[in-house]
Design an enzyme around this catalytic site. Sequence first.
Site, short mmCIF file in Angstrom:
data_model
loop_
_atom_site.label_atom_id
_atom_site.label_comp_id
_atom_site.label_asym_id
_atom_site.label_seq_id
_atom_site.Cartn_x
_atom_site.Cartn_y
_atom_site.Cartn_z
N HIS A 2 15.74 -26.80 -17.96
CA HIS A 2 16.36 -27.75 -18.88
C HIS A 2 17.64 -27.22 -19.53
O HIS A 2 17.59 -26.68 -20.64
CB HIS A 2 15.37 -28.07 -20.00
CG HIS A 2 14.23 -28.93 -19.57
ND1 HIS A 2 14.29 -30.30 -19.59
CD2 HIS A 2 13.00 -28.60 -19.11
CE1 HIS A 2 13.12 -30.79 -19.16
NE2 HIS A 2 12.33 -29.78 -18.86
N GLU B 187 19.86 -28.87 -20.99
CA GLU B 187 20.13 -29.62 -22.23
C GLU B 187 19.38 -29.04 -23.42
O GLU B 187 19.66 -29.39 -24.57
CB GLU B 187 19.80 -31.11 -22.03
CG GLU B 187 18.34 -31.51 -22.19
CD GLU B 187 17.45 -31.15 -21.00
OE1 GLU B 187 17.90 -30.42 -20.11
OE2 GLU B 187 16.28 -31.61 -20.98
N CYS C 203 14.26 -31.87 -14.39
CA CYS C 203 12.80 -31.89 -14.50
C CYS C 203 12.24 -33.18 -13.87
O CYS C 203 12.32 -33.34 -12.67
CB CYS C 203 12.39 -31.72 -15.96
SG CYS C 203 10.69 -31.19 -16.16
#
Lengths: 227, 84
Positions: A194, A196, A86
């Site tokens: 994302h 994560e 990002c």
Amino acid sequence: MKFAVIVFPGSNCDLDMYHAVKDELGEEAEYVWHDSTDLSGYDGILLPGGFSYGDYLRCGAIAQSSPVMDEVKKAAEAGKPVLGICNGFQILTEAGLLPGVLLRNKNLKFMCRTVGLKVENANTLFTNEYMAGQEIRIPIAHGEGNYYCDDATYEQLKNNNQIVFSYADDFNGSRNNIAGIVNERGNVLGMMPHPERAVSDLIGGSDGLSLFKSIVKQWREANVSHA
Amino acid sequence: MRKVKIYVTLRESVLDPQGSAVMGSLHKMGYGEVEDVRIGKYLELMITDDAGDVDALVNEMCQKLLTNTVIEDYRFEIEEAVSQ
């Protein structure tokens, strides 16, 4: 394997990144402040999402001139894995470590949802735990994720298999639905989605965990000698 | 002191969704004669007199930080600024 999670003023996905590596993966992770001038003790560098310096001037532009970025460049030159997610992706393009730039989404909206991604290249150190063509679901959360590059750069990306992830649907205007790319050498990955945030079924999905597992697997094969 | 006025514009090849939205709005207000809108940035820098080659200095700053030449063009003007 020991990861550095680089923290800029305005980073806000640093804790998720740390959690993914430390708790879900069981590897070492440390937060590293943006004015650090030494990353030699780390095996992998993670640039988290957020709004470094409030996205002033251009997203990623001011973070790119932080002292730690010289060290990130050195790590990239040394062949260490560097992952920017990002805002991390935006910083990597501003720093010239990845080609192109991220523009405002074509509909001018900040979009936060889980989207389908296609693994375009499963032969990188970030994607060896996926299969080529595999469809995965990963959250996105960005206002400026519209990947742009000129024709010559696009041809180069395509011919070198540098396009790693693409969106199943066009929602932000990215050229050819590009969601993530690697550098020519293949050790620097930038992506808007994302992974994560998708490391456990408890939080809605675990499709992102394989990305982190890929990095560790590759590192183990290269650095841990078997008796 | 010298005042540097920097104008940053999006390159012609780059789509400007913000400009398109503003143009749509102008059309709705009845300004049908507007054919295109491009949104850019304007920066002002105050530079000390001992700075030497201001032209080269500003070019350097534009290329290193102030603009992203992948998507943006820039031009600037240097004026003598009267100190207060």
